[in-house]
Design a protein around this motif. Structure first.
Motif, PDB file in Angstrom:
ATOM      1  N   CYS A  24       0.849  -1.190   0.000  1.00 34.72           N
ATOM      2  CA  CYS A  24       0.000   0.000   0.000  1.00 34.72           C
ATOM      3  C   CYS A  24       0.888   1.246   0.000  1.00 34.72           C
ATOM      4  O   CYS A  24       1.808   1.344   0.814  1.00 34.72           O
ATOM      5  CB  CYS A  24      -0.915  -0.006   1.218  1.00 34.72           C
ATOM      6  SG  CYS A  24      -1.862   1.535   1.393  1.00 34.72           S
ATOM      7  N   TYR A  40       0.180   4.079   1.041  1.00 33.96           N
ATOM      8  CA  TYR A  40      -0.118   4.889   2.222  1.00 33.96           C
ATOM      9  C   TYR A  40       0.486   4.284   3.489  1.00 33.96           C
ATOM     10  O   TYR A  40       1.295   4.903   4.154  1.00 33.96           O
ATOM     11  CB  TYR A  40      -1.637   5.033   2.417  1.00 33.96           C
ATOM     12  CG  TYR A  40      -2.333   5.747   1.298  1.00 33.96           C
ATOM     13  CD1 TYR A  40      -2.342   7.137   1.218  1.00 33.96           C
ATOM     14  CD2 TYR A  40      -2.987   5.036   0.303  1.00 33.96           C
ATOM     15  CE1 TYR A  40      -2.984   7.802   0.186  1.00 33.96           C
ATOM     16  CE2 TYR A  40      -3.635   5.687  -0.735  1.00 33.96           C
ATOM     17  CZ  TYR A  40      -3.626   7.070  -0.789  1.00 33.96           C
ATOM     18  OH  TYR A  40      -4.256   7.712  -1.806  1.00 33.96           O
ATOM     19  N   CYS A  41       0.045   3.050   3.824  1.00 30.61           N
ATOM     20  CA  CYS A  41       0.454   2.463   5.109  1.00 30.61           C
ATOM     21  C   CYS A  41       1.620   1.484   4.978  1.00 30.61           C
ATOM     22  O   CYS A  41       2.197   1.079   5.977  1.00 30.61           O
ATOM     23  CB  CYS A  41      -0.740   1.777   5.779  1.00 30.61           C
ATOM     24  SG  CYS A  41      -1.366   0.300   4.925  1.00 30.61           S
ATOM     25  N   ASP A  63      -9.797   0.296  -2.548  1.00 31.62           N
ATOM     26  CA  ASP A  63      -9.388   0.703  -1.203  1.00 31.62           C
ATOM     27  C   ASP A  63      -8.455  -0.321  -0.572  1.00 31.62           C
ATOM     28  O   ASP A  63      -8.628  -1.527  -0.758  1.00 31.62           O
ATOM     29  CB  ASP A  63     -10.609   0.882  -0.297  1.00 31.62           C
ATOM     30  CG  ASP A  63     -11.430   2.106  -0.666  1.00 31.62           C
ATOM     31  OD1 ASP A  63     -10.906   2.989  -1.374  1.00 31.62           O
ATOM     32  OD2 ASP A  63     -12.596   2.168  -0.250  1.00 31.62           O
ATOM     33  N   CYS A  64      -7.466   0.168   0.171  1.00 32.37           N
ATOM     34  CA  CYS A  64      -6.554  -0.699   0.920  1.00 32.37           C
ATOM     35  C   CYS A  64      -7.363  -1.485   1.958  1.00 32.37           C
ATOM     36  O   CYS A  64      -8.224  -0.930   2.644  1.00 32.37           O
ATOM     37  CB  CYS A  64      -5.485   0.135   1.620  1.00 32.37           C
ATOM     38  SG  CYS A  64      -4.404  -0.838   2.702  1.00 32.37           S
ATOM     39  N   CYS A 113      -5.763   0.136   5.648  1.00 30.03           N
ATOM     40  CA  CYS A 113      -6.010   1.522   6.071  1.00 30.03           C
ATOM     41  C   CYS A 113      -7.217   2.163   5.382  1.00 30.03           C
ATOM     42  O   CYS A 113      -7.575   3.286   5.700  1.00 30.03           O
ATOM     43  CB  CYS A 113      -4.762   2.373   5.860  1.00 30.03           C
ATOM     44  SG  CYS A 113      -4.356   2.691   4.120  1.00 30.03           S
ATOM     45  N   ILE A 141      -6.328   3.307  -3.373  1.00 30.29           N
ATOM     46  CA  ILE A 141      -5.094   3.034  -4.114  1.00 30.29           C
ATOM     47  C   ILE A 141      -5.421   3.060  -5.604  1.00 30.29           C
ATOM     48  O   ILE A 141      -6.368   2.413  -6.046  1.00 30.29           O
ATOM     49  CB  ILE A 141      -4.510   1.658  -3.749  1.00 30.29           C
ATOM     50  CG1 ILE A 141      -4.264   1.554  -2.241  1.00 30.29           C
ATOM     51  CG2 ILE A 141      -3.230   1.392  -4.548  1.00 30.29           C
ATOM     52  CD1 ILE A 141      -3.901   0.145  -1.788  1.00 30.29           C
ATOM     53  N   VAL A 150       1.126   0.856  -8.344  1.00 29.01           N
ATOM     54  CA  VAL A 150       0.158   1.429  -7.411  1.00 29.01           C
ATOM     55  C   VAL A 150       0.613   2.828  -7.018  1.00 29.01           C
ATOM     56  O   VAL A 150       1.798   3.093  -6.873  1.00 29.01           O
ATOM     57  CB  VAL A 150      -0.024   0.532  -6.158  1.00 29.01           C
ATOM     58  CG1 VAL A 150      -0.660  -0.781  -6.542  1.00 29.01           C
ATOM     59  CG2 VAL A 150       1.283   0.287  -5.428  1.00 29.01           C
ATOM     60  N   SER A 185      -0.669   6.535  -4.694  1.00 27.71           N
ATOM     61  CA  SER A 185      -1.604   7.220  -3.806  1.00 27.71           C
ATOM     62  C   SER A 185      -2.277   8.332  -4.605  1.00 27.71           C
ATOM     63  O   SER A 185      -1.855   8.661  -5.726  1.00 27.71           O
ATOM     64  CB  SER A 185      -0.878   7.788  -2.587  1.00 27.71           C
ATOM     65  OG  SER A 185       0.055   8.764  -2.989  1.00 27.71           O
TER      66      SER A 185
END
Length: 65
Positions: A11, A13-14, A34-35, A38, A42, A58, A60
């Motif tokens: 991911c 993000y996380c 969506d992840c 979190c 994505i 991938v 963000s």
């Protein structure tokens, strides 16, 4: 016969590794999922390398394609 291919991605993000299912006919498609950890969106871009292997990029929401 279209077969789902399981791939692991990190991911953006996380940083958690999540497993996703890709359909081979999704080549050159862009979509948002969506992840699972979190829940942030994505952006996925599915392509193919010169050897015919699926490439999954991938991003963000704030990264440029």
């Amino acid at each position: 016969m279209n077969q789902l291919i399981e791939k692991s991605i990190a991911c953006p993000y996380c940083g958690e590794t999540i497993d996703i299912l890709i359909e081979p006919f999704d080549l050159d498609q862009q979509y948002i999922e969506d992840c699972q950890v979190c829940c942030k969106p994505i952006n996925f871009l599915i392509s193919e390398d010169v050897d015919g292997e699926l490439l999954i990029n991938v991003y963000s929401d704030d990264e440029a394609f």
